[in-house]
Scaffold this active site. Structure first.
Site, PDB file in Angstrom:
ATOM      1  N   LYS A   1       0.825  -1.270  -0.035  1.00 26.32           N
ATOM      2  CA  LYS A   1       0.083   0.038  -0.243  1.00 26.32           C
ATOM      3  C   LYS A   1       0.750   1.323  -0.058  1.00 26.32           C
ATOM      4  O   LYS A   1       0.496   2.465  -0.620  1.00 26.32           O
ATOM      5  CB  LYS A   1      -0.755   0.146   1.266  1.00 26.32           C
ATOM      6  CG  LYS A   1      -2.057  -1.002   1.300  1.00 26.32           C
ATOM      7  CD  LYS A   1      -3.065  -0.764   0.194  1.00 26.32           C
ATOM      8  CE  LYS A   1      -4.166  -1.667   0.084  1.00 26.32           C
ATOM      9  NZ  LYS A   1      -5.117  -1.513  -1.357  1.00 26.32           N
TER      10      LYS A   1
ATOM     11  N   GLU B   1      -9.988   5.675   2.989  1.00 25.92           N
ATOM     12  CA  GLU B   1     -10.900   4.366   3.450  1.00 25.92           C
ATOM     13  C   GLU B   1      -9.993   3.394   3.662  1.00 25.92           C
ATOM     14  O   GLU B   1      -8.825   3.274   3.259  1.00 25.92           O
ATOM     15  CB  GLU B   1     -12.122   4.114   2.344  1.00 25.92           C
ATOM     16  CG  GLU B   1     -11.308   3.411   1.094  1.00 25.92           C
ATOM     17  CD  GLU B   1     -10.176   3.939   0.493  1.00 25.92           C
ATOM     18  OE1 GLU B   1     -10.382   5.086   0.450  1.00 25.92           O
ATOM     19  OE2 GLU B   1      -9.676   3.148  -0.170  1.00 25.92           O
TER      20      GLU B   1
ATOM     21  N   SER C   1       1.592  -9.707  -1.099  1.00 27.94           N
ATOM     22  CA  SER C   1       1.378  -8.304  -1.108  1.00 27.94           C
ATOM     23  C   SER C   1       1.601  -7.705   0.365  1.00 27.94           C
ATOM     24  O   SER C   1       1.734  -6.453   0.789  1.00 27.94           O
ATOM     25  CB  SER C   1      -0.027  -7.738  -1.513  1.00 27.94           C
ATOM     26  OG  SER C   1      -1.045  -8.884  -0.867  1.00 27.94           O
TER      27      SER C   1
END
Lengths: 267, 404
Positions: B91, B113, B380
């Site tokens: 991220k 969010e 990830s």
């Protein structure tokens, strides 16, 4: 002639006052009562009806209309119910303009052409799609024209000059001037620079301009309508039908009184 | 890619677009303009590269998972270790880019969010680093199941708003973030965490995440001298998948596989698999595949993984599916948990539950392949945040049989 145009052509603000548009979430407290109550609100003085299509993810709406949509969806209200409600209002009021007020996904999924065709056949006059800005409207124009429906354009406080020019160029029926940055719902006061923004829009617009968002009583309606052709009231009315679980006789009486109060302030 | 000076195309076949209220259109115009200026400015990338190296810790390794490979007895499996980034997931590649852009635009407040909390933590981290205000919207159900990340965000100084409407997960967090953005649009920057939302977000997020694929391509060529046969990544909104796919999209013989969350049963009524089980619609600013009913009401997604628990998917994934450039498969909760356990035991790497879906798919595929073939899994994120969910799941669902 489209009933929206007909209304503004015939409406003399000096005798009937400026235009009062009400927003009503279809399906609250039930589908049957929606038509019945909307008919009463028209009798009380509402000039134009925006019939709200409930959606699961209403990102432009505040808590009141979110709750109304949720209740309507618990009742399994669909676009077909909204269209049936349109027909019931049309039976009673042959001249009142009815605007389908929706998020795009509901129309897209049911079929744009199908929605417009059925809505027009039921006596509908115009469509307002909250999340379909000017850039994305191309994909529905053909179907709108085919069924002689107006697309109501929105203008926001943030809308700049170049966007404003594009929007007014395709405006039909009336323009919905959003008074504040934010979601729908009642507010205690309106922004100080509102009248300037409204005047600027009115000067450019080929169609009447109505102000909406945050208008909840006669006082705010009078201020908002000062420089334009009328107002749109949503949450303040819808709220009356959420107050009690089994919407009582008081709800509709109190909503009718609010319509009378606002209509009075616009006269 | 930007195709002229002011605008991105914003469309992927019939998908994408800018389906937002008029109140946000000027903000999107400004964002797009600033984004295109920034990505054409060497100084912007100089600053990005500095932080991505010295703060985030890139480049991330491409690790040969020898024991997992042996276990499968087929293709060689490599892991792209995005879990080793600062904040524990991919991220940050995106939040760093967007927050540097926000800074450039003079914005002082960030909105985000979050589902699993990784994007929220990452945004809150950037807010701390660059001295900005930050409000993170998170579904009430996710607040409960991702407690460690909630505490991290609060420690970092972010305001955490728990969202109790709808399904109380990522979709509802995004609704509330958009509502907040409409209200604060003049001074706030909305940091979207995935390759969805209105244009230019899908392209912008892909651009910042494409560093994963660029590195992975170089690394595999260095180690194996050939491109991989398959690249596998999990897909919720799809940012980590799009990031690694970006490195290989022009290599037409590299198979790109996105893995959707199948929930408890992997069936149509009980999953977060928008591409496999959804239909075309419009949500949160873009047209894509959605889980919805016949009347266009969005359905609640279901997955043990909070980060995949979303009823939509990025518009470019929808397009890649339609043109058959990428394939999208479904992995259930149980399979993902088994992959979580397997990777932990065999490689000493605790993967995020999201990434565990990709691991599960890779294990299934590797078994069918030969030992001269290779797979890259995009790992990830790391799984510390998921310990509670996994333990609870295993208490309620004791392991019946090996699925992998």
């Amino acid at each position: 002639m489209n009933r929206v145009d007909q209304f503004f052509k015939n409406n003399d603000p000096k005798t009937n006052g400026k235009a009062l548009t009400i927003y009503y979430t279809c399906g609250v407290p039930s589908v049957e009562k929606s038509a019945k109550y909307i008919n009463k609100l028209i009798d009380a003085g509402a000039d134009i009806v925006e019939l709200g299509v409930p959606f699961s993810d209403p990102v432009a709406d505040g808590v009141v209309i979110q709750e109304a949509a949720q209740k309507a969806l618990i009742n399994n209200v669909t676009i077909q119910d909204v269209i049936a409600t349109t027909a019931k209002i049309r039976e009673q009021h042959k001249d009142t303009p009815i605007v389908l007020f929706s998020y795009y996904n509901v129309i897209y999924k049911y079929g744009v052409e199908k929605t417009f065709s059925e809505f027009a056949n039921a006596g509908g006059d115009a469509v307002l799609i909250v999340d379909l800005p000017h850039e994305e409207q191309q994909e529905i124009f053909e179907d709108l024209e085919k069924h002689n429906l107006h697309l109501i354009q929105l203008v926001a406080p943030e809308t700049n000059e170049s966007r404003l020019n594009k929007i007014v160029a395709s405006a039909k029926g009336f323009i919905y001037m959003v008074t504040v940055n934010g979601v729908t719902g009642q507010r205690t006061e309106l922004p100080v620079d509102l009248s300037k923004k409204i005047q600027k829009l009115v000067a450019k617009s080929p169609v009447p301009v109505l102000a909406g968002f945050g208008i909840s009583n006669g006082t705010t309606a009078k201020i908002a309508a000062e420089n334009c052709d009328g107002v749109i009231v949503g949450s303040a009315i819808v709220k009356k039908f959420l107050d009690s679980q089994y919407c009582s006789k008081n709800s509709i009486e109190s909503a009718c009184n609010l319509v009378k109060e606002i209509k009075n302030a616009l006269s | 890619m930007a195709n002229d000076n002011n605008k991105t195309s914003g469309k992927y076949g019939i998908y994408g677009g800018q389906y937002v209220p008029e109140s946000l259109m000027v903000a999107l115009e400004e964002l797009e303009k600033a984004y295109i200026e920034a990505v054409n400015d060497d100084n912007f990338w100089k600053e990005y590269d500095y932080y991505i190296k010295d703060y985030v810790g890139r480049k991330t390794p491409l690790f040969y998972a020898e024991r997992l490979t042996k276990y499968c007895g087929g293709a060689k499996i490599y892991l792209k270790r995005e879990d080793l980034n600062h904040t524990g997931a991919h991220k940050v590649n995106n939040t760093l880019g967007q927050v540097l852009l926000a800074k450039r635009m003079g914005k002082k407040r960030l909105i985000a969010e979050t589902g699993a909390g990784m994007h929220g933590v990452s945004t809150a981290t950037m807010a701390a680093l660059f001295d900005m205000d930050c409000e993170v919207f998170m579904g009430a159900l996710d607040v409960e199941r991702q407690q460690p990340n909630v505490e991290r965000m609060q420690l970092l100084g972010a305001t955490l708003s728990s969202v109790s409407s709808g399904s109380k997960t990522l979709k509802d967090a995004m609704n509330e973030a958009i509502r907040n953005w409409v209200t604060t649009v003049t001074d706030s920057f909305y940091v979207i965490g995935t390759v969805a939302g209105p244009a230019p977000y899908p392209e912008m997020v892909k651009r910042f995440q494409s560093i994963i694929g660029r590195e992975a391509r170089e690394q595999i060529l260095e180690k194996e001298k050939v491109l991989p046969n398959k690249v596998i990544a999990c897909v919720g909104g799809g940012s980590n998948a799009m990031g690694i796919f970006a490195g290989f999209e022009s290599d037409e013989f590299v198979e790109l596989i996105g893995v959707e969350a199948g929930g408890l049963t992997g069936s149509i009524h009980d999953s977060a698999a928008s591409i496999n089980y959804g239909s075309t619609g419009v949500l949160h600013g873009c047209k894509s595949y959605l889980l919805q009913d016949d009347f266009g009401q969005i359905q609640e997604a279901q997955s043990i993984s909070a980060g995949l628990d979303y009823p939509g998917v990025g518009p470019e994934h929808a397009h890649l599916n339609d043109i058959k450039r990428a394939k999208y498969t479904v992995i259930t909760d149980e399979e993902a948990i088994q992959a979580f356990e397997l990777l932990t035991k065999l490689e000493g790497i605790i993967p995020a539950l999201e990434s565990s879906h990709a691991v599960a798919e890779a294990v299934k595929q590797a078994k069918q392949m030969t030992n001269d073939e290779t797979i890259i899994i995009n790992l990830s994120g790391r799984g510390d945040k998921d310990m509670q969910s996994v333990m609870k799941y295993r208490r309620d669902n004791p392991k019946q049989k090996d699925l992998l």
